[in-house]
Write a protein that holds these residues in place. Structure first.
Motif, PDB file in Angstrom:
ATOM      1  N   GLN A   1       9.253   0.251  -8.045  1.00  0.00           N
ATOM      2  CA  GLN A   1       9.896  -0.036  -9.326  1.00  0.00           C
ATOM      3  C   GLN A   1      11.227  -0.765  -9.116  1.00  0.00           C
ATOM      4  N   LEU A   2      11.975  -0.260  -8.148  1.00  0.00           N
ATOM      5  CA  LEU A   2      13.281  -0.840  -7.839  1.00  0.00           C
ATOM      6  C   LEU A   2      13.110  -2.277  -7.351  1.00  0.00           C
TER       7      LEU A   2
ATOM      8  N   TRP B   1       2.948  -1.958 -15.121  1.00  0.00           N
ATOM      9  CA  TRP B   1       2.296  -2.867 -14.157  1.00  0.00           C
ATOM     10  C   TRP B   1       2.012  -2.114 -12.860  1.00  0.00           C
ATOM     11  N   ILE B   2       2.992  -1.345 -12.404  1.00  0.00           N
ATOM     12  CA  ILE B   2       2.828  -0.587 -11.161  1.00  0.00           C
ATOM     13  C   ILE B   2       1.757   0.489 -11.327  1.00  0.00           C
ATOM     14  N   MET B   3       1.808   1.172 -12.463  1.00  0.00           N
ATOM     15  CA  MET B   3       0.847   2.255 -12.717  1.00  0.00           C
ATOM     16  C   MET B   3      -0.583   1.711 -12.849  1.00  0.00           C
ATOM     17  N   ARG B   4      -0.682   0.567 -13.508  1.00  0.00           N
ATOM     18  CA  ARG B   4      -2.000  -0.020 -13.787  1.00  0.00           C
ATOM     19  C   ARG B   4      -2.673  -0.569 -12.528  1.00  0.00           C
ATOM     20  N   ARG B   5      -1.854  -0.968 -11.550  1.00  0.00           N
ATOM     21  CA  ARG B   5      -2.336  -1.570 -10.302  1.00  0.00           C
ATOM     22  C   ARG B   5      -3.396  -2.639 -10.594  1.00  0.00           C
ATOM     23  N   PRO B   6      -3.012  -3.687 -11.352  1.00  0.00           N
ATOM     24  CA  PRO B   6      -4.011  -4.664 -11.801  1.00  0.00           C
ATOM     25  C   PRO B   6      -4.702  -5.408 -10.667  1.00  0.00           C
ATOM     26  N   TRP B   7      -4.048  -5.486  -9.499  1.00  0.00           N
ATOM     27  CA  TRP B   7      -4.688  -6.185  -8.371  1.00  0.00           C
ATOM     28  C   TRP B   7      -5.979  -5.480  -7.951  1.00  0.00           C
ATOM     29  N   GLU B   8      -6.065  -4.177  -8.206  1.00  0.00           N
ATOM     30  CA  GLU B   8      -7.302  -3.452  -7.847  1.00  0.00           C
ATOM     31  C   GLU B   8      -8.449  -3.866  -8.771  1.00  0.00           C
TER      32      GLU B   8
ATOM     33  N   GLY C   1       0.759  -1.248   0.000  1.00  0.00           N
ATOM     34  CA  GLY C   1       0.000   0.000   0.000  1.00  0.00           C
ATOM     35  C   GLY C   1       0.784   1.289   0.000  1.00  0.00           C
ATOM     36  N   ARG C   2       1.723   1.458   0.917  1.00  0.00           N
ATOM     37  CA  ARG C   2       2.345   2.764   1.086  1.00  0.00           C
ATOM     38  C   ARG C   2       3.711   2.886   0.413  1.00  0.00           C
ATOM     39  N   THR C   3       3.994   1.966  -0.491  1.00  0.00           N
ATOM     40  CA  THR C   3       5.315   2.008  -1.126  1.00  0.00           C
ATOM     41  C   THR C   3       5.395   3.145  -2.144  1.00  0.00           C
ATOM     42  N   PRO C   4       6.407   4.022  -2.040  1.00  0.00           N
ATOM     43  CA  PRO C   4       6.556   5.047  -3.083  1.00  0.00           C
ATOM     44  C   PRO C   4       6.832   4.396  -4.438  1.00  0.00           C
TER      45      PRO C   4
END
Ligand SMILES: C[S@@+](CC[C@H](N)C(=O)[O-])C[C@H]1O[C@@H](n2cnc3c(N)ncnc32)[C@H](O)[C@@H]1O
Length: 221
Positions: A165-166, A180-187, A157-160
């Protein structure tokens, strides 16, 4: 090369060593086996049941599924990548399982057989752009009381963004990690499970780096 072709190419290269490499996935010491066991338990399978393992890869779930459905049950493994399915076929042959069949298909276009008792997908659904549709199609094919269970990785949740990405760049198999990070597919997966299933449950695992989403077929459907 489009995204799907790139994904297939990546898994073709990985297939041969996938079982070994996956023990280090997404990081050495990650409790992947424990998470798989949790996911299989959440399916509430009984002997004789039929289960689809969506994006089954080399079939790392098959032994766990076999244990619960037994020889009278049926396992249908579906995957996009021929080379991953070839490894799954080796596994079936080595173990002499006669109740496991494989289908090469895109999850997005897969025609789930009607009346199946359960669908499982592990470490794959967040890679499927049409994940919400796949969940909906699967939910419609479930028998009464049938279960849908998705286990996959997510960003806590709170990861910058830069840290996520790293952290994940080293473990994700294809280049589009930032997407993948931007899309947040788990949501999208969570929302689809809530929309399509009764008793949807969402459990964050290992500090929010993975999730287990589960639900049952709606009695009214
Ligand atoms: C990280 S592997 C996971 C494999 C297996 N589920 C496991 O737990 O070891 C991801 C798998 O998803 C498959 N996959 C990715 N996108 C897919 C799609 N759209 N349809 C079917 N399979 C897909 C890949 O071919 C690959 O085998």
């Amino acid at each position: 090369m489009d995204t799907q072709e790139r994904l297939i190419e990546t898994y073709r290269k990985k297939a041969k060593y996938y079982d070994v490499i996956s023990r280090l996935y997404p990081a050495p010491g990650y409790p992947q086996r424990t998470q798989r066991l949790q996911a299989v338990r959440a399916l509430r399978l009984r002997p004789g049941d039929t289960v689809v393992d969506m994006a089954c890869g080399t079939g790392l779930n098959f032994r766990l599924l076999e244990k619960v459905v037994g020889p009278g049950g049926r396992i249908i493994g579906v995957d996009l990548t021929d080379a991953m399915l070839a490894r799954a076929q080796d596994r079936i042959k080595t173990n002499g399982w006669s109740n496991v069949s494989l289908v090469q298909a895109d999850a997005a276009g897969f025609d789930f057989p009607a009346g199946i008792n359960a669908i499982l997908s592990t470490y794959a659904m967040t890679q499927v752009p049409e994940c919400a549709e796949v969940i909906a199609h699967g939910a419609q094919a479930l028998a009464g009381g049938g279960r849908w269970v998705v286990l996959d990785l997510k960003v806590p949740g709170r990861t910058p963004g830069w840290l996520a990405q790293l952290g994940t760049a080293t473990v994700r198999p294809f280049a589009a990690i930032d997407q993948w990070i931007m899309r947040r597919p788990w949501e999208a997966i969570r929302a689809a499970m809530q929309a399509e299933l009764a008793d949807p449950a969402w459990t964050e695992l290992f500090g929010g780096t993975a999730f287990l989403a589960a639900g049952s077929r709606r009695p009214d459907k």
